[in-house]
Design a protein around this motif. Structure first.
Motif: not given
Length: 121
Positions: A1-24
């Motif tokens: 499962m993705p962490s609380e700071h990662l929003d994952v959207q999977a499409y056909e042949g493509l995965v968009l992983a948005k990091i939602t935390k401002e400070r890494l």
């Protein structure tokens, strides 16, 4: 499962992983994000991954190291990766470490999505 700071959207042949935390900057958060990104490589064969850093304002060199590890892992399975949405204030970090010569960068996430939809693996 993705962490609380990662929003994952999977499409056909493509995965968009948005990091939602401002400070890494914290090691546990960076480690969790790195693990989650590596799990995506295992889950999706020949992955086309877009890592969206649009919400990130601060990051450490440890996170850059995680991105390189993910890139190497994707390369071994004949996938591809692009980092998108990097703020102009953060781009010098990637340039001074010369990561911009290894990993592809695109300032606009939507353009990265279009680029990967047009180019076959």
């Amino acid at each position: 499962m993705p962490s609380e700071h990662l929003d994952v959207q999977a499409y056909e042949g493509l995965v968009l992983a948005k990091i939602t935390k401002e400070r890494l900057l914290e090691a546990p958060v960076i480690a969790a994000l790195g693990e989650d990104l590596l799990k995506l490589v295992d889950r999706y064969p020949r992955l086309s991954l877009i890592v969206d850093l649009g919400d990130v304002a601060y990051l450490s060199s440890a996170f850059i190291g995680k991105l390189v590890a993910v890139f190497k892992s994707i390369s071994t399975v004949k996938g591809r990766m692009i980092v998108a949405g990097v703020r102009p204030s953060l781009m010098p970090l990637f340039q001074v470490t010369r990561i911009d010569k290894i990993i592809a960068f695109e300032p606009v996430v939507e353009k990265a999505i279009l680029l990967y939809k047009r180019k076959p693996l």
